[in-house]
Design a protein around this motif. Sequence first.
Motif, PDB file in Angstrom:
ATOM      1  N   LEU A  99      21.776  35.149  41.566  1.00 39.56           N
ATOM      2  CA  LEU A  99      21.892  33.827  40.955  1.00 39.56           C
ATOM      3  C   LEU A  99      23.363  33.679  40.606  1.00 39.56           C
ATOM      4  N   LEU A 100      24.028  32.708  41.227  1.00 36.41           N
ATOM      5  CA  LEU A 100      25.486  32.636  41.212  1.00 36.41           C
ATOM      6  C   LEU A 100      25.990  31.319  40.649  1.00 36.41           C
ATOM      7  N   ASP A 101      26.762  31.419  39.561  1.00 35.31           N
ATOM      8  CA  ASP A 101      27.464  30.245  39.048  1.00 35.31           C
ATOM      9  C   ASP A 101      28.602  29.930  40.019  1.00 35.31           C
ATOM     10  N   ILE A 102      28.889  28.680  40.230  1.00 37.50           N
ATOM     11  CA  ILE A 102      29.946  28.290  41.169  1.00 37.50           C
ATOM     12  C   ILE A 102      31.304  28.218  40.475  1.00 37.50           C
ATOM     13  N   MET A 103      31.323  27.745  39.228  1.00 38.93           N
ATOM     14  CA  MET A 103      32.599  27.593  38.517  1.00 38.93           C
ATOM     15  C   MET A 103      32.918  28.871  37.746  1.00 38.93           C
ATOM     16  N   LEU A 104      33.494  29.830  38.454  1.00 35.04           N
ATOM     17  CA  LEU A 104      33.867  31.121  37.877  1.00 35.04           C
ATOM     18  C   LEU A 104      35.386  31.237  37.818  1.00 35.04           C
ATOM     19  N   PRO A 105      35.918  32.010  36.870  1.00 37.46           N
ATOM     20  CA  PRO A 105      37.368  32.209  36.824  1.00 37.46           C
ATOM     21  C   PRO A 105      37.820  33.107  37.973  1.00 37.46           C
ATOM     22  N   GLY A 106      39.028  32.910  38.430  1.00 33.42           N
ATOM     23  CA  GLY A 106      39.539  33.711  39.550  1.00 33.42           C
ATOM     24  C   GLY A 106      38.838  33.303  40.825  1.00 33.42           C
ATOM     25  N   MET A 107      38.063  34.205  41.397  1.00 38.30           N
ATOM     26  CA  MET A 107      37.303  33.908  42.606  1.00 38.30           C
ATOM     27  C   MET A 107      36.102  33.034  42.223  1.00 38.30           C
ATOM     28  N   ASP A 108      36.031  31.815  42.788  1.00 40.85           N
ATOM     29  CA  ASP A 108      34.915  30.938  42.445  1.00 40.85           C
ATOM     30  C   ASP A 108      33.649  31.352  43.202  1.00 40.85           C
ATOM     31  N   GLY A 109      32.547  30.686  42.894  1.00 42.59           N
ATOM     32  CA  GLY A 109      31.268  31.018  43.497  1.00 42.59           C
ATOM     33  C   GLY A 109      31.215  30.783  44.992  1.00 42.59           C
ATOM     34  N   PHE A 110      31.955  29.789  45.487  1.00 45.59           N
ATOM     35  CA  PHE A 110      31.982  29.535  46.927  1.00 45.59           C
ATOM     36  C   PHE A 110      32.546  30.757  47.666  1.00 45.59           C
ATOM     37  N   GLU A 111      33.690  31.243  47.188  1.00 44.84           N
ATOM     38  CA  GLU A 111      34.319  32.410  47.815  1.00 44.84           C
ATOM     39  C   GLU A 111      33.459  33.659  47.616  1.00 44.84           C
ATOM     40  N   ALA A 112      32.836  33.781  46.447  1.00 39.63           N
ATOM     41  CA  ALA A 112      31.952  34.924  46.200  1.00 39.63           C
ATOM     42  C   ALA A 112      30.800  34.929  47.192  1.00 39.63           C
ATOM     43  N   ALA A 113      30.199  33.770  47.436  1.00 43.90           N
ATOM     44  CA  ALA A 113      29.091  33.689  48.397  1.00 43.90           C
ATOM     45  C   ALA A 113      29.565  34.091  49.792  1.00 43.90           C
ATOM     46  N   ARG A 114      30.748  33.608  50.194  1.00 45.83           N
ATOM     47  CA  ARG A 114      31.284  33.984  51.509  1.00 45.83           C
ATOM     48  C   ARG A 114      31.517  35.498  51.595  1.00 45.83           C
ATOM     49  N   ASN A 115      32.034  36.090  50.508  1.00 44.54           N
ATOM     50  CA  ASN A 115      32.263  37.540  50.488  1.00 44.54           C
ATOM     51  C   ASN A 115      30.953  38.321  50.549  1.00 44.54           C
ATOM     52  N   ILE A 116      29.932  37.848  49.848  1.00 45.36           N
ATOM     53  CA  ILE A 116      28.632  38.525  49.881  1.00 45.36           C
ATOM     54  C   ILE A 116      28.080  38.502  51.302  1.00 45.36           C
ATOM     55  N   ARG A 117      28.227  37.372  51.980  1.00 46.51           N
ATOM     56  CA  ARG A 117      27.713  37.251  53.350  1.00 46.51           C
ATOM     57  C   ARG A 117      28.442  38.199  54.306  1.00 46.51           C
ATOM     58  N   ARG A 118      29.690  38.548  53.986  1.00 48.12           N
ATOM     59  CA  ARG A 118      30.451  39.474  54.827  1.00 48.12           C
ATOM     60  C   ARG A 118      30.059  40.934  54.594  1.00 48.12           C
ATOM     61  N   MET A 119      29.351  41.191  53.509  1.00 45.21           N
ATOM     62  CA  MET A 119      28.920  42.557  53.195  1.00 45.21           C
ATOM     63  C   MET A 119      27.671  42.842  54.032  1.00 45.21           C
ATOM     64  N   GLY A 120      27.774  43.784  54.949  1.00 49.17           N
ATOM     65  CA  GLY A 120      26.716  44.082  55.910  1.00 49.17           C
ATOM     66  C   GLY A 120      25.295  43.981  55.410  1.00 49.17           C
ATOM     67  N   PRO A 121      24.918  44.742  54.371  1.00 50.52           N
ATOM     68  CA  PRO A 121      23.514  44.722  53.963  1.00 50.52           C
ATOM     69  C   PRO A 121      23.066  43.409  53.306  1.00 50.52           C
ATOM     70  N   TYR A 122      24.014  42.521  53.027  1.00 52.07           N
ATOM     71  CA  TYR A 122      23.668  41.315  52.274  1.00 52.07           C
ATOM     72  C   TYR A 122      23.802  40.021  53.074  1.00 52.07           C
ATOM     73  N   GLU A 123      23.843  40.131  54.381  1.00 54.27           N
ATOM     74  CA  GLU A 123      23.949  38.935  55.220  1.00 54.27           C
ATOM     75  C   GLU A 123      22.812  37.949  54.958  1.00 54.27           C
ATOM     76  N   LYS A 124      21.622  38.455  54.691  1.00 57.05           N
ATOM     77  CA  LYS A 124      20.427  37.618  54.504  1.00 57.05           C
ATOM     78  C   LYS A 124      19.950  37.574  53.056  1.00 57.05           C
ATOM     79  N   LEU A 125      20.678  38.201  52.135  1.00 55.70           N
ATOM     80  CA  LEU A 125      20.281  38.229  50.727  1.00 55.70           C
ATOM     81  C   LEU A 125      20.192  36.803  50.178  1.00 55.70           C
ATOM     82  N   PRO A 126      19.090  36.444  49.521  1.00 62.12           N
ATOM     83  CA  PRO A 126      19.022  35.108  48.913  1.00 62.12           C
ATOM     84  C   PRO A 126      20.066  34.960  47.806  1.00 62.12           C
ATOM     85  N   ILE A 127      20.878  33.920  47.914  1.00 61.07           N
ATOM     86  CA  ILE A 127      21.874  33.586  46.899  1.00 61.07           C
ATOM     87  C   ILE A 127      21.553  32.175  46.418  1.00 61.07           C
ATOM     88  N   ILE A 128      21.206  32.051  45.143  1.00 60.82           N
ATOM     89  CA  ILE A 128      20.874  30.751  44.568  1.00 60.82           C
ATOM     90  C   ILE A 128      22.040  30.321  43.682  1.00 60.82           C
TER      91      ILE A 128
END
Length: 173
Positions: A99-128
């Motif tokens: 469960l990811l807030d979008i308005m985060l300090p430093g790296m925002d939620g958009f970039e965090a979601a993109r980074n999570i998707r780049r992490m091999g085991p988490y390509e399909k992990l549900p991110i809300i």
Amino acid sequence: AGSTFTLFLPLMQQDLDTRFRENYVPRSTPARASTIDAGVTQPVSELQGKKVLVIDDDARNLFAVTSLLERTGVDVLCASTAQEGLQELDGHHDIDMVLLDIMLPGMDGFEAARNIRRMGPYEKLPIIALTAKAMPGDREKCLEAGCTDFVPKPVDSERLMAVMKAHLPPAAS
């Protein structure tokens, strides 16, 4: 870098909600004072035993969402920045959802979601995405960044539970 401590207090839910609102929710910020309703108070069988990472920089939001999820039987991990969230994912390979807030300090939620998707085991992990960014087009931006779904703040607990159940795999029998 510091330490992280968790304190669990054995209070009745009604007492906890009332005391938290009376003592810790600033009266000067009514728009942020109630970020989640307390509608769900019983375990939700589809969610029991699931592990969810909540990433939000606002302690009140972390408290409210964590309290709700724990009442429904979810095992919760928390992070207050995207960087901490990525470290939690790296250290816990059994996380079922973020469960990811979008308005985060430093790296925002958009970039965090993109980074999570780049992490091999988490390509399909549900991110809300749980966010106050609820203007036209914001949902689409969240989905384009890699989020699976979107729940606007203030969070409606029934809607959050429905979205979570829709995206989590059923519990193993």
